[in-house]
Motif scaffolding. Sequence first.
Motif, PDB file in Angstrom:
ATOM      1  N   ALA A   1     -31.670 -31.654  34.753  1.00  0.00           N
ATOM      2  CA  ALA A   1     -30.393 -32.094  34.200  1.00  0.00           C
ATOM      3  C   ALA A   1     -29.924 -33.363  34.908  1.00  0.00           C
ATOM      4  O   ALA A   1     -29.395 -34.284  34.271  1.00  0.00           O
ATOM      5  N   GLY A   2     -30.102 -33.428  36.206  1.00  0.00           N
ATOM      6  CA  GLY A   2     -29.717 -34.617  36.965  1.00  0.00           C
ATOM      7  C   GLY A   2     -30.527 -35.833  36.564  1.00  0.00           C
ATOM      8  O   GLY A   2     -29.988 -36.938  36.418  1.00  0.00           O
ATOM      9  N   LEU A   3     -31.836 -35.653  36.370  1.00  0.00           N
ATOM     10  CA  LEU A   3     -32.676 -36.764  35.935  1.00  0.00           C
ATOM     11  C   LEU A   3     -32.288 -37.237  34.533  1.00  0.00           C
ATOM     12  O   LEU A   3     -32.294 -38.438  34.245  1.00  0.00           O
ATOM     13  N   LEU A   4     -31.946 -36.303  33.672  1.00  0.00           N
ATOM     14  CA  LEU A   4     -31.501 -36.652  32.319  1.00  0.00           C
ATOM     15  C   LEU A   4     -30.211 -37.467  32.378  1.00  0.00           C
ATOM     16  O   LEU A   4     -30.076 -38.492  31.696  1.00  0.00           O
ATOM     17  N   ALA A   5     -29.264 -37.045  33.209  1.00  0.00           N
ATOM     18  CA  ALA A   5     -28.006 -37.779  33.354  1.00  0.00           C
ATOM     19  C   ALA A   5     -28.252 -39.158  33.966  1.00  0.00           C
ATOM     20  O   ALA A   5     -27.648 -40.149  33.539  1.00  0.00           O
ATOM     21  N   LEU A   6     -29.150 -39.231  34.937  1.00  0.00           N
ATOM     22  CA  LEU A   6     -29.473 -40.515  35.564  1.00  0.00           C
ATOM     23  C   LEU A   6     -30.100 -41.459  34.548  1.00  0.00           C
ATOM     24  O   LEU A   6     -29.777 -42.651  34.500  1.00  0.00           O
ATOM     25  N   GLY A   7     -30.980 -40.944  33.702  1.00  0.00           N
ATOM     26  CA  GLY A   7     -31.596 -41.763  32.658  1.00  0.00           C
ATOM     27  C   GLY A   7     -30.579 -42.271  31.666  1.00  0.00           C
ATOM     28  O   GLY A   7     -30.621 -43.433  31.241  1.00  0.00           O
ATOM     29  N   ALA A   8     -29.629 -41.420  31.280  1.00  0.00           N
ATOM     30  CA  ALA A   8     -28.577 -41.845  30.346  1.00  0.00           C
ATOM     31  C   ALA A   8     -27.722 -42.942  30.979  1.00  0.00           C
ATOM     32  O   ALA A   8     -27.378 -43.935  30.313  1.00  0.00           O
ATOM     33  N   ALA A   9     -27.380 -42.792  32.240  1.00  0.00           N
ATOM     34  CA  ALA A   9     -26.584 -43.811  32.930  1.00  0.00           C
ATOM     35  C   ALA A   9     -27.354 -45.126  33.022  1.00  0.00           C
ATOM     36  O   ALA A   9     -26.785 -46.211  32.834  1.00  0.00           O
ATOM     37  N   LEU A  10     -28.654 -45.058  33.263  1.00  0.00           N
ATOM     38  CA  LEU A  10     -29.481 -46.262  33.344  1.00  0.00           C
ATOM     39  C   LEU A  10     -29.510 -46.990  31.998  1.00  0.00           C
ATOM     40  O   LEU A  10     -29.421 -48.218  31.950  1.00  0.00           O
TER      41      LEU A  10
END
Length: 180
Positions: free
Chosen positions: A157-166
């Motif tokens: 979930a954290g990686l998904l959120a980080l990707g969306a922010a990127l």
Amino acid sequence: MAKRILVIAAIAIAAIFAVPTAAMAAGYVPPGNVSSSGGPTAAPGATVTVTFAAGSYNSGEAVTVSVTGDPAPTLGVIGTATSTYTATSTGGLSFKVIIPASATSSSVYSVVATGQTSGNVGTYRITVAGTGASTAVSKGLAFTGGTISMLVVWSAAGLLALGAALLIVMRIVRRQRAQA
């Protein structure tokens, strides 16, 4: 404007990870921590010792135990199907369940032990063995989920959120370069 969006996104992500889910409200004693003398089957009139391993409950915690089944069983020599016991200094618990002599091969007894401080819930099932009785009995709570660790779920979930922010940051940078 872009900074505000990033701050709001960061706060939303932090809020998601900071709030525990409803499933985390009460702990459950793993089925492997519960056992009984003679296994999950017992003969009519038998006394079965049910044991919860160390760490199942808090040290010295009061644990309410109830046993249901037909005909009604008793806990220890008290003559009741609900009683309160005290966990050991290591968080273990042991008590006796007396299976009625009138129990038949279709009798099943469910044991539920709930820690009054920790909220940990442990379950165990005892089936009466007799002529034609099935000895296939499940111990503990039904398996209703996956075997993926919560660390893996939260990391994904954290990686998904980080990707969306990127992606958001990349769009903002492209727009600024296009305008310049």
